[in-house]
Design an enzyme around this catalytic site. Structure first.
Site, PDB file in Angstrom:
ATOM      1  CD  GLU A 148      -2.670   1.548   0.082  1.00 32.28           C
ATOM      2  OE1 GLU A 148      -2.693   2.669  -0.272  1.00 32.28           O
ATOM      3  OE2 GLU A 148      -3.256   0.335  -0.326  1.00 32.28           O
ATOM      4  CB  CYS A 246     -14.183   0.667  -8.151  1.00 30.94           C
ATOM      5  SG  CYS A 246     -13.188   1.954  -7.513  1.00 30.94           S
TER       6      CYS A 246
END
Length: 476
Positions: A148, A246
């Site tokens: 991350e 997304c």
């Protein structure tokens, strides 16, 4: 319907141009303005789907299976009038993860027809929904490198990994563009759920498109191209990767995949997802990608592509500076002492696919498969912390209990709902008419929720401060 959701005219024009003929713009707009159905994924590291469904029935939860994820379910009702799902006993114990249904699809696509995987990379892992889904599907075997880049999201990633009892994850904190040069041809499978413009998330976040523009999607796509090239270099020949977003525009989706194909030619193959689940063909493109509009399955908009690396493309490792690795592998005699003490104190044993490492007075448990990478990459956190040493022995850690315990150990202590609420509030408990000694694994309804120590008729609470909840906890 949510009247506050605003869809930019330019965005709607773009969607109209790419919308498949069997879908309508009216249905698309209506779906974007409908609230999302809440959905969860059962964490099979903690409980079987069958056992969870029994618990759900007891609570009055009406669940509908998500067709592309055998552990995923939509709620027809929450079954909880006053308590949010995140504060239920089942969530606090890591039995399920609150996850949007469409976001379960990339992991299903990645692991479909895959053999046992030794090294997997999740390039953009926070907050941890797909990382924990991968770990559960891998049954905590192999090693899962969870990267991350955002510093603000690392803490949440670790919290979710710990809550779900994941033990095979090694966390990193890099711009994911480095992996192709730092670890070329090192991973059996890679998930790149890329940062994107988030057009598909508007049902959950009405402000998702407040700053939307065609220019911003084109700018984001340039970063996505860098990331997908890095992922392709880091992938072993014969391995597969999933690229997902997304968002809905083709600039960030199909065009990024075709850019990779144009760059590497026949070294890359698009693996069709038309038959990934029943009615997947309703969202399939000519290339076999899944381009999911929100009205098709009544979920968030999403894009999923699976790509196979047919051969090596001459990926080369770049030089990098490596700091001193602060851990040393425990000697055989130390491993034996630690393992025997863990068994004698708590009735726990370490999985065979792990190894013990030491740092000062700390004892850690690493997945064995990570050892080949220790000299090649700096990790923020590997596996889980088992214990701190002190003059009288070992002080076992909460995260070790959550990762290892099943609630059937000789040291397990079952407590009532009222005591469990007190426990999550960080308070010591006094189980009725019980007196004991030594350390115990505290359980509620058969699930480990922490560890404590008998002090007379009181069990001292060792729940980490950051996990303490002060109010609005489950009531049953």
């Amino acid at each position: 319907m949510n009247p506050n959701i605003k869809l930019p005219d330019q965005f709607l024009k773009q969607m109209e141009q790419i919308m498949p003929t069997h879908l309508s713009m009216t249905a698309f707009i209506d779906a974007c303005k409908r609230p999302l159905r809440p959905s969860i994924r059962v964490n099979t590291l903690k409980i079987s789907v069958a056992a969870f469904l029994e618990r759900a029935e007891e609570k009055g939860w009406e669940l509908e299976p998500v067709p592309w994820c055998s552990t995923g379910f939509w709620f027809k009702n929450s079954g909880e009038d006053d308590v949010r799902l995140g504060n239920t006993a089942e969530h606090l114990a890591g039995l399920f993860y609150i996850q949007e249904a469409s976001s379960m699809m990339p992991v299903t696509a990645l692991l479909h027809d895959q053999p046992e995987l030794g090294h997997v990379l999740d390039m953009a892992a926070a907050p941890g929904s797909k990382t924990t889904q991968l770990a559960a599907a891998m049954e905590n075997n192999g090693v899962l490198v969870a990267n991350e880049f955002s510093s603000s999201r690392i803490k949440m990633l670790h919290a979710n990994i710990r809550r779900c009892g994941v033990s095979n994850v090694a966390m990193t904190h890099f711009d994911a563009r480095v992996f192709g040069g730092w670890l070329p041809e090192s991973f059996d499978a890679i998930l790149l759920d890329a940062p994107c413009s988030g057009e598909g998330t508007i049902r959950k976040d009405p402000a998702a498109m407040d700053n939307w523009s065609v220019g911003s999607t084109e700018e984001i796509a340039e970063t996505q191209k860098d990331l997908i090239v890095s992922a392709f270099h880091a992938l072993k020949p014969g391995g597969s990767m999933v690229y997902s977003t997304c968002t809905l525009n083709m600039t960030e989706n199909q065009q990024v995949c075709h850019f990779l194909k144009e760059t590497f030619g026949d070294a890359i193959e698009f693996e069709p997802l038309n038959n990934l689940f029943e009615n997947a063909s309703a969202s399939a493109t000519d290339d076999g990608f899944l381009h999911i509009f929100p009205q098709t399955y009544d979920c968030e908009g999403f894009f999923v592509a699976r790509l196979k690396k047919n051969r090596s493309v001459g990926s080369k490792m770049v030089k990098k500076r490596m700091g001193k690795f602060p851990f040393t592998k425990a000697e055989k005699k130390d491993c034996q002492v630690i393992s025997e003490t863990l068994e004698n104190n708590l009735g726990l044993s370490l999985p065979e696919n792990t190894s013990i490492w030491l740092r000062d007075k700390e004892v850690w448990v690493f997945p064995k498969n990570i050892e080949t990478m220790l000299s090649e990459l700096k990790f923020d956190r590997i596996g889980f912390k088992l214990a701190d040493t002190h003059k009288k022995g070992y002080r076992w850690q909460h995260e070790a209990i959550i990762a290892l315990a099943k609630g059937i150990e000789s040291s397990a202590l079952e407590i009532s709902a009222l005591d469990a609420i007190e426990w999550y509030k960080g308070r010591d408990i006094r189980p009725s008419e019980l007196v004991g000694k030594g350390e115990v694994i505290v359980c509620y309804r058969g699930q480990p929720i922490g560890m404590g120590k008998w002090v007379g008729s009181r069990v001292k609470n060792n729940l980490p401060r950051e996990l303490v909840r002060d109010s609005n906890l489950f009531s049953q």
